[in-house]
Design a protein around this motif. Structure first.
Motif, PDB file in Angstrom:
ATOM      1  N   GLY A  22       0.767  -1.319  -0.150  1.00 19.03           N
ATOM      2  CA  GLY A  22      -0.114  -0.311   0.069  1.00 19.03           C
ATOM      3  C   GLY A  22       0.779   0.959  -0.255  1.00 19.03           C
ATOM      4  O   GLY A  22       0.619   2.346   0.187  1.00 19.03           O
ATOM      5  N   TYR A  23       2.424   0.752  -0.310  1.00 23.12           N
ATOM      6  CA  TYR A  23       3.568   2.483   0.003  1.00 23.12           C
ATOM      7  C   TYR A  23       4.026   2.417  -1.137  1.00 23.12           C
ATOM      8  O   TYR A  23       4.252   1.292  -1.615  1.00 23.12           O
ATOM      9  CB  TYR A  23       3.676   2.671   1.566  1.00 23.12           C
ATOM     10  CG  TYR A  23       3.220   2.812   2.145  1.00 23.12           C
ATOM     11  CD1 TYR A  23       3.192   3.964   2.887  1.00 23.12           C
ATOM     12  CD2 TYR A  23       2.469   1.826   2.643  1.00 23.12           C
ATOM     13  CE1 TYR A  23       2.053   4.076   4.364  1.00 23.12           C
ATOM     14  CE2 TYR A  23       0.745   2.539   4.175  1.00 23.12           C
ATOM     15  CZ  TYR A  23       1.513   3.317   4.636  1.00 23.12           C
ATOM     16  OH  TYR A  23       0.542   3.614   5.632  1.00 23.12           O
ATOM     17  N   GLY A  50      -1.948  12.810  -4.543  1.00 23.68           N
ATOM     18  CA  GLY A  50      -0.651  11.325  -5.384  1.00 23.68           C
ATOM     19  C   GLY A  50      -1.182  10.428  -4.220  1.00 23.68           C
ATOM     20  O   GLY A  50       0.101  10.134  -3.858  1.00 23.68           O
ATOM     21  N   CYS A  51      -2.435   9.708  -3.687  1.00 24.25           N
ATOM     22  CA  CYS A  51      -2.612   8.925  -2.901  1.00 24.25           C
ATOM     23  C   CYS A  51      -1.869   6.963  -2.883  1.00 24.25           C
ATOM     24  O   CYS A  51      -1.990   6.759  -2.368  1.00 24.25           O
ATOM     25  CB  CYS A  51      -4.138   8.661  -3.112  1.00 24.25           C
ATOM     26  SG  CYS A  51      -5.046   7.858  -3.974  1.00 24.25           S
ATOM     27  N   ILE A  72      -6.457  10.997  -4.281  1.00 24.47           N
ATOM     28  CA  ILE A  72      -6.147  11.544  -6.130  1.00 24.47           C
ATOM     29  C   ILE A  72      -5.288  10.793  -6.300  1.00 24.47           C
ATOM     30  O   ILE A  72      -3.985  11.371  -5.723  1.00 24.47           O
ATOM     31  CB  ILE A  72      -6.651  12.629  -6.018  1.00 24.47           C
ATOM     32  CG1 ILE A  72      -6.080  13.999  -5.814  1.00 24.47           C
ATOM     33  CG2 ILE A  72      -8.473  13.564  -6.121  1.00 24.47           C
ATOM     34  CD1 ILE A  72      -6.326  15.435  -6.154  1.00 24.47           C
ATOM     35  N   ASP A  73      -4.902  10.589  -7.229  1.00 29.44           N
ATOM     36  CA  ASP A  73      -4.420  10.551  -7.964  1.00 29.44           C
ATOM     37  C   ASP A  73      -4.279  10.132  -9.777  1.00 29.44           C
ATOM     38  O   ASP A  73      -5.424  10.116 -10.300  1.00 29.44           O
ATOM     39  CB  ASP A  73      -3.783   8.748  -7.626  1.00 29.44           C
ATOM     40  CG  ASP A  73      -2.246   8.331  -8.252  1.00 29.44           C
ATOM     41  OD1 ASP A  73      -1.319   8.202  -6.922  1.00 29.44           O
ATOM     42  OD2 ASP A  73      -1.798   8.024  -9.143  1.00 29.44           O
ATOM     43  N   GLU A  75      -2.769   7.985 -11.455  1.00 33.46           N
ATOM     44  CA  GLU A  75      -2.594   6.748 -12.984  1.00 33.46           C
ATOM     45  C   GLU A  75      -3.244   5.468 -12.350  1.00 33.46           C
ATOM     46  O   GLU A  75      -3.687   5.430 -10.887  1.00 33.46           O
ATOM     47  CB  GLU A  75      -1.351   5.839 -12.227  1.00 33.46           C
ATOM     48  CG  GLU A  75       0.128   6.931 -11.959  1.00 33.46           C
ATOM     49  CD  GLU A  75       0.658   6.818 -13.969  1.00 33.46           C
ATOM     50  OE1 GLU A  75       0.045   5.973 -14.200  1.00 33.46           O
ATOM     51  OE2 GLU A  75       1.622   7.489 -13.728  1.00 33.46           O
ATOM     52  N   ALA A  78      -2.630   2.875  -9.439  1.00 34.39           N
ATOM     53  CA  ALA A  78      -2.569   2.800  -8.473  1.00 34.39           C
ATOM     54  C   ALA A  78      -3.806   2.678  -7.677  1.00 34.39           C
ATOM     55  O   ALA A  78      -4.166   2.370  -6.618  1.00 34.39           O
ATOM     56  CB  ALA A  78      -1.534   4.307  -8.217  1.00 34.39           C
ATOM     57  N   VAL A 100      -7.980  11.265 -11.575  1.00 35.15           N
ATOM     58  CA  VAL A 100      -7.728  12.800 -11.568  1.00 35.15           C
ATOM     59  C   VAL A 100      -6.479  12.529 -13.245  1.00 35.15           C
ATOM     60  O   VAL A 100      -5.823  11.922 -13.541  1.00 35.15           O
ATOM     61  CB  VAL A 100      -7.167  13.656 -10.714  1.00 35.15           C
ATOM     62  CG1 VAL A 100      -8.895  13.548  -9.694  1.00 35.15           C
ATOM     63  CG2 VAL A 100      -5.836  13.449 -10.222  1.00 35.15           C
ATOM     64  N   SER A 120       4.526  12.634  -3.491  1.00 37.11           N
ATOM     65  CA  SER A 120       4.062  13.091  -4.852  1.00 37.11           C
ATOM     66  C   SER A 120       3.759  14.308  -5.668  1.00 37.11           C
ATOM     67  O   SER A 120       4.174  15.184  -7.187  1.00 37.11           O
ATOM     68  CB  SER A 120       2.510  12.383  -5.111  1.00 37.11           C
ATOM     69  OG  SER A 120       2.377  11.611  -4.107  1.00 37.11           O
ATOM     70  N   HIS A 123       6.369  15.169  -8.468  1.00 40.92           N
ATOM     71  CA  HIS A 123       5.513  15.376  -9.631  1.00 40.92           C
ATOM     72  C   HIS A 123       4.782  16.361 -10.513  1.00 40.92           C
ATOM     73  O   HIS A 123       4.287  16.654 -11.514  1.00 40.92           O
ATOM     74  CB  HIS A 123       4.661  13.956 -10.050  1.00 40.92           C
ATOM     75  CG  HIS A 123       5.270  12.456  -9.325  1.00 40.92           C
ATOM     76  ND1 HIS A 123       6.183  11.860 -10.673  1.00 40.92           N
ATOM     77  CD2 HIS A 123       4.778  11.813  -8.526  1.00 40.92           C
ATOM     78  CE1 HIS A 123       6.259  10.884  -9.921  1.00 40.92           C
ATOM     79  NE2 HIS A 123       6.025  10.940  -8.500  1.00 40.92           N
ATOM     80  N   ILE A 124       4.448  17.321  -9.902  1.00 41.20           N
ATOM     81  CA  ILE A 124       3.586  18.771 -10.178  1.00 41.20           C
ATOM     82  C   ILE A 124       4.779  19.711 -10.306  1.00 41.20           C
ATOM     83  O   ILE A 124       4.903  19.780  -9.251  1.00 41.20           O
ATOM     84  CB  ILE A 124       2.876  18.398  -8.573  1.00 41.20           C
ATOM     85  CG1 ILE A 124       2.041  17.614  -9.095  1.00 41.20           C
ATOM     86  CG2 ILE A 124       2.671  20.001  -9.748  1.00 41.20           C
ATOM     87  CD1 ILE A 124       0.910  18.196  -7.963  1.00 41.20           C
TER      88      ILE A 124
HETATM   89  C1  LIG Z   1       5.479   8.265  -5.054  1.00 38.11           C
HETATM   90  S1  LIG Z   1       4.478   8.316  -5.198  1.00 38.11           S
HETATM   91  C2  LIG Z   1       3.955   8.489  -3.752  1.00 38.11           C
HETATM   92  C3  LIG Z   1       2.288   7.382  -3.679  1.00 38.11           C
HETATM   93  C4  LIG Z   1       1.456   8.020  -2.344  1.00 38.11           C
HETATM   94  N1  LIG Z   1       1.787   8.615  -1.395  1.00 38.11           N
HETATM   95  C5  LIG Z   1       3.040   6.795  -0.702  1.00 38.11           C
HETATM   96  O1  LIG Z   1       3.586   7.828  -0.406  1.00 38.11           O
HETATM   97  O2  LIG Z   1       1.901   6.056  -1.324  1.00 38.11           O
HETATM   98  C6  LIG Z   1       3.833   9.501  -6.301  1.00 38.11           C
HETATM   99  C7  LIG Z   1       2.174   9.050  -6.776  1.00 38.11           C
HETATM  100  O3  LIG Z   1       1.947  10.332  -6.943  1.00 38.11           O
HETATM  101  C8  LIG Z   1       0.855  10.561  -7.815  1.00 38.11           C
HETATM  102  N2  LIG Z   1       1.108  11.442  -9.178  1.00 38.11           N
HETATM  103  C9  LIG Z   1       2.019  12.065 -10.027  1.00 38.11           C
HETATM  104  N3  LIG Z   1       1.302  13.390 -10.268  1.00 38.11           N
HETATM  105  C10 LIG Z   1       0.407  13.907  -9.813  1.00 38.11           C
HETATM  106  C11 LIG Z   1      -0.803  14.775  -9.742  1.00 38.11           C
HETATM  107  N4  LIG Z   1      -0.253  15.666 -10.678  1.00 38.11           N
HETATM  108  N5  LIG Z   1      -2.098  14.915  -8.506  1.00 38.11           N
HETATM  109  C12 LIG Z   1      -2.692  13.455  -8.268  1.00 38.11           C
HETATM  110  N6  LIG Z   1      -0.814  12.533  -8.309  1.00 38.11           N
HETATM  111  C13 LIG Z   1       0.032  12.729  -8.854  1.00 38.11           C
HETATM  112  C14 LIG Z   1       1.276   9.411  -8.760  1.00 38.11           C
HETATM  113  O4  LIG Z   1       0.277   8.805  -9.607  1.00 38.11           O
HETATM  114  C15 LIG Z   1       2.349   7.995  -8.079  1.00 38.11           C
HETATM  115  O5  LIG Z   1       0.828   7.387  -7.579  1.00 38.11           O
END
Ligand SMILES: C[S@@+](CC[C@H](N)C(=O)[O-])C[C@H]1O[C@@H](n2cnc3c(N)ncnc32)[C@H](O)[C@@H]1O
Length: 259
Positions: A22-23, A50-51, A72-73, A75, A78, A100, A120, A123-124
């Motif tokens: 889950g992580y 980015g869940c 929200i995510d 992918e 995920a 989203v 997360s 990625h933004i």
């Molecule tokens: C490194 S993972 C971390 C996931 C979770 N927060 C965790 O710690 O287990 C980064 C996540 O951010 C998501 N992500 C990337 N860009 C995003 C955006 N603009 N909005 C929401 N999620 C996004 C990715 O798809 C990915 O699931």
């Protein structure tokens, strides 16, 4: 599944072995608790940006008493895993996972008591736009509490850092602590606080690399194939280097929307 997903099922499953089911980031529920330390999550409506695969949404409800978590995510794999984890935890009434598109948060002003995010926002690219949007969707008095992977400066990344970012092959948009702090303050946040987690993750990442190259390797190769394992060993080697130099510096970030 879209074959262009950066976080594919195979990659997510590999990360689950390294970081926990889950992580998709290090530290598990203990690190989530450290990010939230001192904040009142009980009965709050929480947005998790980015869940990922949903372990954190489950922890927010189960360990911290959130009334409801919206994760929200971008992918699909995920989101599917997060929805499954919420169901397995018996928390479908308290966790909603939404796929989203990247871009502005599609929520009304003042919708949440806490906006959470773990690793997360890297990625933004538009940190300033995101900070303003997070501020908007928070209730007055609400908190933004996050962690993210930062770069220590705003200059050209070093050759080692460029190699690391390239090895990851993800859409990293790393920014400095100074830029995050300025973005939060410009958005209107007060009680802004950044905590450098470099020393912690440098030590943990070295252990993770030892795990991948040591006793765990055979089991990992059996399950994921040598190509994926070897690729990740190269990523971790490159990452440990820039963690040890301090250029890669994960931080905790927080700020409060004034009452
Ligand atoms: C490194 S993972 C971390 C996931 C979770 N927060 C965790 O710690 O287990 C980064 C996540 O951010 C998501 N992500 C990337 N860009 C995003 C955006 N603009 N909005 C929401 N999620 C996004 C990715 O798809 C990915 O699931």
């Amino acid at each position: 599944m879209d074959e262009n997903d950066l976080y594919s099922d195979a990659y997510n499953d590999f990360l689950a072995v390294v970081w926990g089911e889950g992580y998709l980031s290090p530290g598990g529920p203990e690190e989530v608790a450290r990010i939230l330390h001192g904040l009142d999550v009980k009965d709050a409506h929480v947005l998790d940006i980015g869940c990922g695969t949903g372990g954190i949404a489950v922890s927010l409800v189960r360990d911290h008493g959130a009334a409801h978590v919206t994760g929200i995510d971008i992918e699909a794999p995920a989101c599917a895993a997060a929805t499954r984890h919420a169901a397995e935890a018996g928390l479908t009434d308290r966790i909603a996972i939404r796929a989203v598109e990247p871009g502005p948060l599609d929520f009304a002003d003042g919708s949440f008591g806490i906006v959470f995010s773990k690793d997360s926002i890297i990625h933004i690219a538009d940190k300033e736009g995101l900070a303003a949007d997070v501020f908007r969707v928070l209730e007055p008095g609400g908190w933004f509490a996050a962690s993210d992977w930062l770069i220590s400066h705003d200059d050209e990344p070093s050759a080692d850092m460029k190699r690391y970012i390239e090895a990851e092959g993800l859409d990293f948009a790393m920014a400095s602590p100074a830029r995050y702090e300025a973005a939060l303050k410009a958005a209107g946040f007060e009680n802004v606080r950044l905590v450098n987690r470099n020393a912690w993750y440098a030590a943990v990442a070295r252990q993770e690399l030892d795990q991948m190259t040591g006793k765990a390797r055979v089991g990992l190769v059996d399950r994921f194939g040598s190509e994926l394992v070897d690729h990740n060993v190269e990523v971790w080697k490159a990452m440990v280097k820039v963690l040890e130099s301090g250029e890669h510096c994960p931080h905790h970030l927080r700020g409060q929307r004034p009452r």
